[in-house]
Design an enzyme around this catalytic site. Structure first.
Site, PDB file in Angstrom:
ATOM      1  N   VAL A  14       0.851  -1.183   0.000  1.00 26.95           N
ATOM      2  CA  VAL A  14       0.000   0.000   0.000  1.00 26.95           C
ATOM      3  C   VAL A  14       0.893   1.242   0.000  1.00 26.95           C
ATOM      4  O   VAL A  14       1.937   1.255   0.649  1.00 26.95           O
ATOM      5  CB  VAL A  14      -0.990  -0.002   1.192  1.00 26.95           C
ATOM      6  CG1 VAL A  14      -0.262   0.054   2.527  1.00 26.95           C
ATOM      7  CG2 VAL A  14      -1.987   1.140   1.100  1.00 26.95           C
ATOM      8  N   PHE A  15       0.496   2.256  -0.775  1.00 31.10           N
ATOM      9  CA  PHE A  15       1.304   3.470  -0.908  1.00 31.10           C
ATOM     10  C   PHE A  15       0.658   4.597  -0.117  1.00 31.10           C
ATOM     11  O   PHE A  15      -0.514   4.924  -0.302  1.00 31.10           O
ATOM     12  CB  PHE A  15       1.398   3.873  -2.386  1.00 31.10           C
ATOM     13  CG  PHE A  15       2.286   5.060  -2.654  1.00 31.10           C
ATOM     14  CD1 PHE A  15       3.668   4.911  -2.696  1.00 31.10           C
ATOM     15  CD2 PHE A  15       1.751   6.325  -2.880  1.00 31.10           C
ATOM     16  CE1 PHE A  15       4.497   5.997  -2.949  1.00 31.10           C
ATOM     17  CE2 PHE A  15       2.572   7.421  -3.145  1.00 31.10           C
ATOM     18  CZ  PHE A  15       3.946   7.252  -3.178  1.00 31.10           C
ATOM     19  N   GLY A  16       1.437   5.179   0.793  1.00 26.81           N
ATOM     20  CA  GLY A  16       0.958   6.313   1.581  1.00 26.81           C
ATOM     21  C   GLY A  16       1.616   7.598   1.125  1.00 26.81           C
ATOM     22  O   GLY A  16       2.838   7.647   0.937  1.00 26.81           O
ATOM     23  N   TYR A  17       0.812   8.640   0.939  1.00 26.10           N
ATOM     24  CA  TYR A  17       1.361   9.936   0.496  1.00 26.10           C
ATOM     25  C   TYR A  17       0.932  11.060   1.430  1.00 26.10           C
ATOM     26  O   TYR A  17       1.223  12.219   1.191  1.00 26.10           O
ATOM     27  CB  TYR A  17       0.925  10.225  -0.945  1.00 26.10           C
ATOM     28  CG  TYR A  17      -0.576  10.160  -1.142  1.00 26.10           C
ATOM     29  CD1 TYR A  17      -1.364  11.287  -0.943  1.00 26.10           C
ATOM     30  CD2 TYR A  17      -1.207   8.965  -1.499  1.00 26.10           C
ATOM     31  CE1 TYR A  17      -2.737  11.237  -1.099  1.00 26.10           C
ATOM     32  CE2 TYR A  17      -2.580   8.898  -1.659  1.00 26.10           C
ATOM     33  CZ  TYR A  17      -3.338  10.039  -1.459  1.00 26.10           C
ATOM     34  OH  TYR A  17      -4.707   9.981  -1.598  1.00 26.10           O
ATOM     35  N   GLY A  18       0.220  10.731   2.510  1.00 24.40           N
ATOM     36  CA  GLY A  18      -0.222  11.727   3.503  1.00 24.40           C
ATOM     37  C   GLY A  18       0.283  11.313   4.870  1.00 24.40           C
ATOM     38  O   GLY A  18       1.489  11.130   5.058  1.00 24.40           O
ATOM     39  N   SER A  19      -0.646  11.117   5.812  1.00 22.92           N
ATOM     40  CA  SER A  19      -0.219  10.769   7.176  1.00 22.92           C
ATOM     41  C   SER A  19       0.474   9.413   7.241  1.00 22.92           C
ATOM     42  O   SER A  19       1.265   9.159   8.145  1.00 22.92           O
ATOM     43  CB  SER A  19      -1.404  10.805   8.136  1.00 22.92           C
ATOM     44  OG  SER A  19      -2.404   9.902   7.720  1.00 22.92           O
ATOM     45  N   GLU A  94      -9.196   5.072   5.731  1.00 24.83           N
ATOM     46  CA  GLU A  94      -9.285   5.801   4.451  1.00 24.83           C
ATOM     47  C   GLU A  94     -10.717   5.803   3.921  1.00 24.83           C
ATOM     48  O   GLU A  94     -10.934   5.885   2.718  1.00 24.83           O
ATOM     49  CB  GLU A  94      -8.346   5.148   3.421  1.00 24.83           C
ATOM     50  CG  GLU A  94      -6.921   4.960   3.887  1.00 24.83           C
ATOM     51  CD  GLU A  94      -6.186   6.264   4.169  1.00 24.83           C
ATOM     52  OE1 GLU A  94      -6.539   7.282   3.535  1.00 24.83           O
ATOM     53  OE2 GLU A  94      -5.274   6.277   5.011  1.00 24.83           O
TER      54      GLU A  94
END
Length: 196
Positions: A14-19, A94
């Protein structure tokens, strides 16, 4: 048969770009710094449950398709044993993000490092989508909004700090951070009296 199910039960990334860049509150086997191509990080998603309230929504990041853009973040590998626990947890976290896409994550030297990485995106169809706003508007909202997960500005400043500590330059993010720091009368990022 079992062979087939074994093949499609690929290890989940899984790709996280925020918190998720600075706060992964789930077990993971590995994490890799990387970027997605053709997306930009934008502050267009309203937050009524984490960093704001229904009366005064905060703003959190989502992705917007943009030719030639790249968005940096962190890819997390979730082990088979943890998948049953972690995926529902992520779906809940999410829940306001209505789109699930699978993207390739590229490394610092532009090599593909993760294929079919899960990415959560909030689109204009999302319940709390707010859309574009000027830098000043964004900064004003983020500087003042607060929700059950804490002040909205903490989300932005931590994301900016995470990017800096990873050696990444995100001009739009740093510009927004500077504007928020100025509104809150905080020392500029990276200055001597800036407690981190």
């Amino acid at each position: 048969g079992p062979a087939v199910s074994g093949r499609w039960r690929m290890v989940q990334w899984v790709f996280g770009y925020g918190s998720l860049v600075w706060r992964a509150d789930f077990p993971y086997q590995a994490r890799r710094l990387g970027y997605l191509q053709g997306w930009e990080r934008v502050w267009w998603q309203g937050s009524t449950d984490h960093r704001g309230t229904p009366e005064a929504p905060g703003r959190t990041v989502t992705l917007h398709r943009k030719e030639g853009a790249r968005v940096w973040g962190m890819a997390y590998q979730i082990g088979d044993a943890d998948e049953a626990q972690v995926l529902p947890q992520l779906e809940y976290r999410e829940k306001q993000y209505d789109l699930r896409v699978r993207e390739t994550v590229y490394s610092v030297d532009d090599a593909p490092i993760v294929q079919d990485c899960l990415v959560y995106v909030a689109t204009p169809k999302s319940a709390n989508y707010l859309g574009p706003a000027s830098l000043q508007e964004l900064a004003q909202t983020i500087a003042t909004a607060e929700g059950p997960s804490g002040p909205n500005h903490e989300y932005c400043l931590r994301l900016a700090e995470a990017m800096r500590s990873l050696g990444l330059v995100d001009e739009g993010l740093f510009e927004l951070e500077a504007e928020i720091r100025s509104i809150l009368q905080l020392a500029p990022a990276g200055s001597a009296d800036n407690s981190s």
